[in-house]
Design an enzyme around this catalytic site. Structure first.
Site, PDB file in Angstrom:
ATOM      1  N   GLU A  21      23.562  40.188  85.703  1.00 12.48           N
ATOM      2  CA  GLU A  21      24.646  39.294  85.287  1.00 12.48           C
ATOM      3  C   GLU A  21      24.968  39.520  83.803  1.00 12.48           C
ATOM      4  O   GLU A  21      26.135  39.636  83.412  1.00 12.48           O
ATOM      5  CB  GLU A  21      24.263  37.823  85.523  1.00 12.48           C
ATOM      6  CG  GLU A  21      25.398  36.850  85.194  1.00 12.48           C
ATOM      7  CD  GLU A  21      24.987  35.375  85.288  1.00 12.48           C
ATOM      8  OE1 GLU A  21      23.843  35.080  85.684  1.00 12.48           O
ATOM      9  OE2 GLU A  21      25.837  34.517  84.950  1.00 12.48           O
ATOM     10  N   CYS A  29       7.207  26.879  79.405  1.00 13.90           N
ATOM     11  CA  CYS A  29       6.582  26.167  80.526  1.00 13.90           C
ATOM     12  C   CYS A  29       5.093  25.896  80.310  1.00 13.90           C
ATOM     13  O   CYS A  29       4.546  24.955  80.871  1.00 13.90           O
ATOM     14  CB  CYS A  29       6.770  26.940  81.818  1.00 13.90           C
ATOM     15  SG  CYS A  29       8.493  27.312  82.121  1.00 13.90           S
TER      16      CYS A  29
END
Lengths: 561, 370, 132
Positions: free
Chosen positions: A270, A490
């Site tokens: 992308e 995270c």
């Protein structure tokens, strides 16, 4: 260095250091409830009082002076600490404290005061977090944290004995700008804000013989789960974790690292596409659901900048209920996908209407690292003596690129490894140390073929806001921005073992980079399963099918005045 | 009264012709200390603020909320010009260009008079921008760091000190926070009209002529109260809610040291006279309620402790209190006084500590009812 | 210099309380979270973040007012109005006030923001009429 005396011991201190800091540094414990250095919270609970040159002071706000005499324990101090604690205890409903919270060690003795328990509504509205003001001691760490994240969903309200910490107008937290990052749950000493527990719903699925229950584990939790079983921070417990999850009854134990590889593969394409086709740039990552919700509240106008890629566990879920279901001949309606995540926001994400394919939710339930540990303990499993075992196939194969997703900069590094390959450089670099680190905002420029790819990496929503303001003002000349809502990425997620100590976060990150180094496959596009999924199912990156299963869309949550 | 003098900005005119260091020396020699209750030497505050770097602010604390105290109201009613003049002098000394009058919300009827005084100043001088901000209501807003938070649009909780306002105050700028009366003294000092022993006493309660009285420190309580004409037999004198309660003794010489020796505090020269026809328990219980209502809620002792005192006072009134309750009352009072975060919290049980000492019968009578 | 207090007063004076939509636009104006604006607004005793009852009757219960009969006045209001302190029955909220700084004019009663000084028991009925 100046010196002072604490409990008869001469200690050296740094200019400006408080009594509490110096005492803790020297192994002298002073009980304290509200103090949190990183957040600048202090002076509220008054539990940490000591005698300084004969005067009672709060040790967390009083700076040491040369020659100061400190007594941390005597009859008067004990008396005051007892009254202080008993006053707090008489207000909070200790039976509603659910876990091994910080405050419990303080609550043993019989109280002096009649119970006058708070009875305020418990806010269950959010799929991610639960607020129980009835066990709140008003330390304000959550408020400081929420403000540090520049979200400001909760604050103190009213005053005196009526003081509460609530959203404005006592709105349900789900109707506020809460990003669901869950950083508040990491610092709450009583569990007055904690994750919305999904254990019961998962147990129900596990007990249903008709269901095929898959669990996938996020990259970062293998580097933190051990802490909840007394192992040192940074211990990788992948093998034991897989064994434990099998013992809990999951039919398949898979790895979200594979989902991360899919995300990298799709997202790198992308990005390359946007760069070469005058697409909207800079492009930001989309794998952090708290960042996405934050963006939808505060920067919906910038949504075109956000990659449309689903987050790794959602991609994984979409593949599990389509490709994998077909492969194994299981009706997708029988498949239950459970994600073991470092994150509370993933709980919110899982119930988004945009993340449904062929009528099935990509992910059914999300359990945080803390909930996983709770389930293992409840089942009576002795985690530390478990044999190690491997993830199930085929969705258990992953690359080092997926492994490092758990640390800030990890997604960028993974994307770069694949971007170079897409650009046609066969022998691309593997490690991009320039994108690693713990600084809140980091910039790098990487030359790929004839292009300089400008990158920015931010973690913590306050830093995200700084960069998005630049994007909005067209002052951000980057191609790619990685955003993680939680400090450290995270590994510091809102569902992780409770700590916001930067050194612990560093150790967790180190474990992930070590894992990456040990793996034979270190690039997402070299993961054979990724290639197989495209060959047999998705056709090619950015294809119509890939869009259907691996991409998503966003909504505008800005207030309409 | 000296406070009613119309100085006509002559103090300011003289100050403007003088060097700030000279002015500080003059104020130092006058012996002026803070009239908001804390008695911090005014020259020292001025000097600290003056030596701080950067843009500076002067804040006039007109959030007078101490029960029984209305002398700032009196000054702002009678002579707002002298207050504005004092603000301008202080601003000149510390080189501030912005000043803020933080007025108690319940005193908003004074707004017009103060605005007129500011206008007058602006017509004649106007080098300092004086803002008038009305508080939203809260005793804690009189605490110097709480004012700063309030002005910044934050919750008016007190701040941890250090840093002190003179280093980091409003918006982190060096800020001089002074009480109305303190600032009003500055023109008098500069004009050589200041009498260091004169004080404004707010006298109320069971007297025929309650009001603000000017008297010299060292006057006896009896002599002073005679001017206000006591009703009945005075039994107790409350030094506001935070200054403690003493047995009425006409021979008591009113000096700060004397009162302090007795365990009280003559912070703002507040005297509430209670005669022997009043139910002291009710008076006490309502003081306790005052501190519950006015606690900011930030620290545990003040927020959680004071409501427990109200509970026990109610039990005493009901006749259900036990000796354990009375001892708990004393333990709570000491705990709150010693461990609260701010000065107001620390002072919130002075009334109780002195009441237990001087009016044990009020508590023990209730006990024997049980 | 910008002062949120000035905005809050403007809203309070205009509406008699602080309506939600006004606080929302105030948050927008000052670039602050709504929870922070609410936090500040709900602190002060002279602002109301809830839709208030039609009338407020406040009786000051500072020591000077009590020494001058404030509690008798308060109880008389309770009896005449048939409401208890701080309850929200009907149109009138009766409440205890903290010191209003008018101790030289005790006892003090405040009705809908208007001050009544040196109130006597025999004035009660007339005062209640202000709320009818």
């Amino acid at each position: 260095m100046p010196k002072a005396i604490i409990d008869g011991r001469e200690i050296e201190f740094e200019e400006g250091e408080t009594i509490l800091e110096a005492a803790l540094r020297n192994g002298i414990n002073i009980p304290h409830l509200c103090f949190n250095k990183r957040l600048g919270v202090k002076g509220r609970c008054r539990q940490c009082i000591v005698e300084a040159d004969g005067r009672i002071v709060a040790s967390c706000t009083t700076r040491l002076r040369e020659g100061m005499h400190i007594i941390t324990d005597n009859e008067k101090i004990r008396e005051y600490r007892k009254i202080n604690l008993d006053l707090l205890k008489s207000r909070i409903n200790t039976s509603q404290i659910l876990e091994d919270e910080e405050i419990l060690e303080y609550l043993e003795e019989e109280g002096l005061f009649e119970e006058k328990l708070l009875s305020l509504p418990i806010d269950n509205s959010s799929p991610a977090i639960v607020r129980n003001p009835n066990i709140c001691i008003l330390c304000g760490r959550c408020v400081a944290m929420c403000n540090e994240q520049t979200v400001g969903a909760i604050n103190y309200a009213y005053r005196s004995i009526n003081t509460v910490i609530i959203p404005a107008f006592m709105d349900e937290i789900n109707n506020t700008v809460c990003s669901t990052c869950g950083q508040c749950t990491l610092v709450c000493p009583t569990g007055a804000i904690r994750e919305k527990e999904d254990i019961d719903r998962v147990m129900e699925a596990l007990n249903d013989k008709d269901k095929h229950v898959i669990i996938q584990t996020a990259p970062s939790i293998r580097a933190s789960l051990g802490e909840l079983f007394g192992l040192p921070p940074g211990t990788l417990v992948t093998g034991k974790m897989v064994t434990a999850l099998r013992l809990l009854g999951f039919d398949m134990v898979f790895d979200t690292d594979l989902g991360a590889d899919l995300t990298t593969f799709e997202e790198a394409h992308e990005l390359w596409h946007r760069i070469n086709n005058n697409g909207v740039l800079p492009m930001t990552t989309s794998c952090c659901p708290a960042w996405i919700k934050f963006m939808e509240h505060f920067y919906p106008d910038l949504a075109p900048h956000v990659s449309t890629c689903k987050s790794p566990h959602e991609m994984f879920g979409a593949i599990a209920k389509s490709y994998y279901a077909r492969l194994r001949g299981i009706d997708p309606s029988r498949i239950v996908v459970v994600s073991a995540m470092p994150c509370t926001a993933k709980k919110f994400e899982a119930q988004r209407q945009e993340l449904i394919n062929d009528g099935y939710r990509n992910v059914d339930y999300v359990l945080t690292t803390r909930e996983i540990a709770r389930m293992i303990k409840k089942k009576g499993i002795d985690f530390n003596s478990l044999e190690e075992s491997e993830f199930d196939k085929p969705l258990g194969i992953s690359s080092g690129a997926g492994a490092i997703y758990g640390a800030t900069g990890g997604v960028t590094e993974s994307v770069l490894r694949t971007l170079v390959w897409i650009a046609g450089e066969e022998l691309g670099k593997i490690e991009y140390r320039e994108v690693r680190g713990m600084e809140g905002v980091r910039e790098a420029e990487i030359r790929i073929k004839d292009k300089n790819i400008k990158i920015c990496i931010v973690h913590g929503l306050g830093n995200a806001r700084k960069i998005m303001e630049k994007v909005r003002n067209k002052q951000a000349e980057y191609h790619f921005i990685e955003v993680m809502a939680c400090p450290g990425g995270c590994i510091g997620g809102g569902g992780q073992p409770k700590s916001n100590d930067i050194n612990i976060l560093r150790k967790r990150a180190m474990a992930l980079y070590t894992q990456d180094k040990k793996l034979k496959i270190r690039k997402a596009h070299e993961n054979p399963i990724v290639r197989r999924i495209y060959d047999e199912f998705l056709e090619k990156p950015l294809s119509e099918k890939a869009h259907k299963y691996l991409h998503t869309s966003y909504i505008d949550r800005a207030p309409k005045i | 009264m000296q406070i009613e003098r119309h100085t006509g900005f002559n103090g300011l005119r003289k100050a403007l012709s003088m060097n700030p260091d000279e002015l500080i020396e003059l104020i130092r020699n006058s012996g002026l200390t803070g009239r908001g209750g804390a008695h911090f030497p005014t020259w020292k505050k001025l000097s600290l603020a003056r030596s701080s770097q950067g843009e500076k602010i002067v804040v006039c604390d007109a959030e007078e909320s101490e029960p029984g105290t209305f002398k700032d109201r009196f000054i702002l009613e009678k002579n707002p010009l002298i207050v504005v003049e004092g603000i301008a002098i202080a601003s000149h000394i510390i080189e501030a260009r912005q000043a803020i009058i933080y007025l108690r919300g319940e005193y908003s009827f004074l707004e017009e008079g103060i605005r007129k005084a500011i206008e007058e100043y602006n017509k004649l001088f106007g080098d300092i921008n004086i803002h008038l901000i009305i508080s939203g209501g809260g005793y804690i807003c009189g605490e110097e760091t709480a004012i700063l938070n309030s002005l910044e649009g934050k919750r008016p909780n007190p701040r941890n000190k250090p840093p002190f306002p003179v280093e980091k105050g409003y918006m982190d700028k060096p800020t001089l926070v002074n009480n109305v009366e303190t600032l009003a003294m500055l023109p008098l000092i500069i004009l050589g009209d200041y009498d260091p022993d004169l004080r404004l006493f707010s006298i109320s309660g069971n007297v025929e002529k309650p009001g603000v009285y000017e008297a010299r420190l060292g006057i006896t309580l009896g002599e002073l109260i005679a001017r206000a004409k006591p009703i009945g037999n005075p039994r107790a004198v409350l030094l506001g809610a935070s200054g403690g309660v003493l047995r009425y003794d006409p021979n008591l010489v009113l000096t700060m040291d004397n009162i302090e020796r007795l365990g009280g505090m003559l912070g703002m020269n507040t005297l509430i006279i209670i005669n022997d026809e009043q139910d002291l328990l009710q008076v006490f219980k309502h003081i306790a309620e005052f501190f519950v209502h006015e606690s900011c809620g930030l620290c545990t002792p003040c927020r959680e402790g004071n409501p427990r005192i109200v509970d026990i006072m109610e039990k005493i009134i009901d006749g259900t209190a036990t000796s354990r309750d009375i001892s708990l009352l004393e333990r709570l009072a000491k705990y709150i006084a010693d461990t609260s975060m701010c000065g107001l919290g620390k002072a919130s049980t002075k009334w109780l500590l002195t009441a237990l000492k001087y009016f044990p019968e009020v508590f023990s009578n209730a006990k024997s009812n049980n | 210099m910008k002062f949120i207090l000035e905005d809050l007063w403007q809203i309070e004076k205009r509406f008699g309380y602080l309506p939600r939509r006004e606080l929302e636009s105030l948050a927008e104006k000052h670039g602050k979270p709504l929870a922070e604006i609410f936090s500040v607004a709900s602190f002060y005793s002279l602002f109301s973040v809830d839709n208030p009852p039609k009338h407020f009757i406040g009786v000051c219960t500072c020591p000077s007012c009590i020494a001058n009969g404030a509690l008798e006045i308060l109880h008389a209001f309770e009896e005449e109005l048939g409401v208890s302190i701080n309850s929200d029955e009907g149109d009138i909220r009766l409440l205890k006030l903290q010191c209003q700084g008018r101790c030289d004019k005790a006892p003090v009663v405040v009705i809908d923001g208007v001050y009544y000084e040196k109130v006597r028991l025999e004035n009660i009925e007339k005062l209640i009429e202000k709320c009818r």
